[in-house]
Scaffold this active site. Structure first.
Site, mmCIF file in Angstrom:
data_model
loop_
_atom_site.group_PDB
_atom_site.id
_atom_site.type_symbol
_atom_site.label_atom_id
_atom_site.label_comp_id
_atom_site.label_asym_id
_atom_site.label_seq_id
_atom_site.Cartn_x
_atom_site.Cartn_y
_atom_site.Cartn_z
ATOM 1 N N LYS A 1 0.836 -1.360 0.001
ATOM 2 C CA LYS A 1 0.031 -0.103 0.040
ATOM 3 C C LYS A 1 0.673 1.399 0.133
ATOM 4 O O LYS A 1 0.331 2.228 -0.754
ATOM 5 C CB LYS A 1 -1.071 0.125 1.433
ATOM 6 C CG LYS A 1 -2.202 -0.766 1.060
ATOM 7 C CD LYS A 1 -2.969 -0.594 2.184
ATOM 8 C CE LYS A 1 -4.308 -1.229 2.272
ATOM 9 N NZ LYS A 1 -5.312 -1.136 3.194
ATOM 10 N N ASP B 1 -10.196 3.541 1.792
ATOM 11 C CA ASP B 1 -10.485 2.844 3.275
ATOM 12 C C ASP B 1 -11.258 3.939 4.102
ATOM 13 O O ASP B 1 -12.095 3.779 4.801
ATOM 14 C CB ASP B 1 -9.065 2.644 3.827
ATOM 15 C CG ASP B 1 -8.668 1.095 3.392
ATOM 16 O OD1 ASP B 1 -9.629 0.313 2.981
ATOM 17 O OD2 ASP B 1 -7.585 0.712 3.475
#
Ligand code: NAP
Length: 270
Positions: free
Chosen positions: A67, A100
């Site tokens: 990520k 997210d």
């Protein structure tokens, strides 16, 4: 016409629920697309992303351990840059996003909760915490971070303070911190199968509070059991998983996916 391929790259990735939720949405919409999980070791991020791009994939989700590294190879939007992590790549233009934080925010909104002016206690200071804290403070919440490694908590709070009100603390005196909070969000891996621990117990909670656990294996963690028995509102990790996924889906396809179909598929799978 060939199917358009989507996927998630990570390590480990075998137990990801993302293929289930995205394939359920593609099927419901009659889209000729398929979503797979791809195991990609940490040294092979560039090859994997470029390979997917030149093979004509539609888009990728990115998970642990890629990520952060992916930020260095694509153009990320401001939110992903501020969070410091990308979980969604649009391969058509090689742009990166992080869904997210908004997935967490959507989870609260869809349960009737506006975080503006709320006191939010975030347990944990890892990758998921960064996205959640960013979404909370940029939407007007005051956040206290409580993390086992206090130094990480202090560092993250210092960084996030450029976006809003954030305090960094350790796990000591958790009872007092819970008492003064409207919303408690667990972003640690505590409570994840096969672990059944919880940082918060029933006696620390009230019925006017909201307890949101990012952990989704099991669906009802010990923390959520404690919260439910205290009469608090509970929000589970699948609620967020589906909402961050829905935002990725919209980025790739321009189409609003059926959230109920995605959510049902994930809950059935667990
Ligand atoms: P991470 O970067 O590794 O962070 C883990 C965090 O948990 C750290 O703050 C760590 O504290 C804390 N922690 C671990 N074991 C602990 C223990 N025994 N006691 C107290 N604290 C402990 O992981 P992540 O990527 O943020 O993911 C965290 C969790 O969120 C995972 O369960 C993941 O599946 C879940 N998640 C869910 C969603 C969703 O959509 N529902 C999205 C993202 C992540 P230290 O700093 O002290 O090590």
């Amino acid at each position: 016409m060939m199917k358009t391929i989507y996927g998630v790259i990570g390590d480990p990735v075998a137990h990801s629920l993302s293929p289930i939720i995205h394939n359920a949405a593609f099927e419901a919409l009659g889209m000729d697309c398929i979503y797979h999980a791809f195991l990609v070791k940490s040294g092979h991020l560039h090859e994997a992303v470029n390979g997917a791009r030149y093979l004509g994939f539609g888009g990728l989700n990115v998970t642990i351990p890629h990520k952060e590294a992916v930020l260095r190879m694509i153009e990320a939007d401001d939110m992903a840059q501020d969070i410091g992590a990308v979980n969604t790549i649009d391969l058509k233009n090689m742009r990166g996003y992080n869904t997210d934080g908004l997935g967490a925010l959507d989870s609260l909104h869809d349960n009737g909760i506006d975080v503006a002016n709320k006191r939010v206690l975030v347990l944990g200071a890892g990758g998921a915490a960064r996205a959640v804290i960013y979404a909370m403070v940029t939407n007007g919440a005051a956040v206290t971070i409580a993390n086992r490694t206090e130094e990480k908590s202090a560092d993250l709070a210092a960084y996030m303070r450029s976006f809003g009100t954030v305090f960094g603390t350790g796990l000591d005196e958790l009872r007092k911190k819970v008492e003064i909070s409207d919303i408690i969000i667990n972003t640690t891996s505590v409570g994840m199968h096969p672990n059944t621990d919880t940082l918060i117990t029933r006696d620390m909670l009230r019925s006017d509070q909201v307890v949101f656990d990012l952990v989704y294996r099991p669906l009802e963690t010990q923390m959520l059991k404690e919260a439910r028995s205290a009469g608090a509102m509970v929000i589970d990790g699948i609620t967020m998983l589906v909402r961050q996924g829905a935002r990725s889906f919209k980025i790739w396809t321009g189409v609003e996916p059926p959230l109920d179909v995605m959510e049902r598929s994930a809950r059935n799978a667990l």
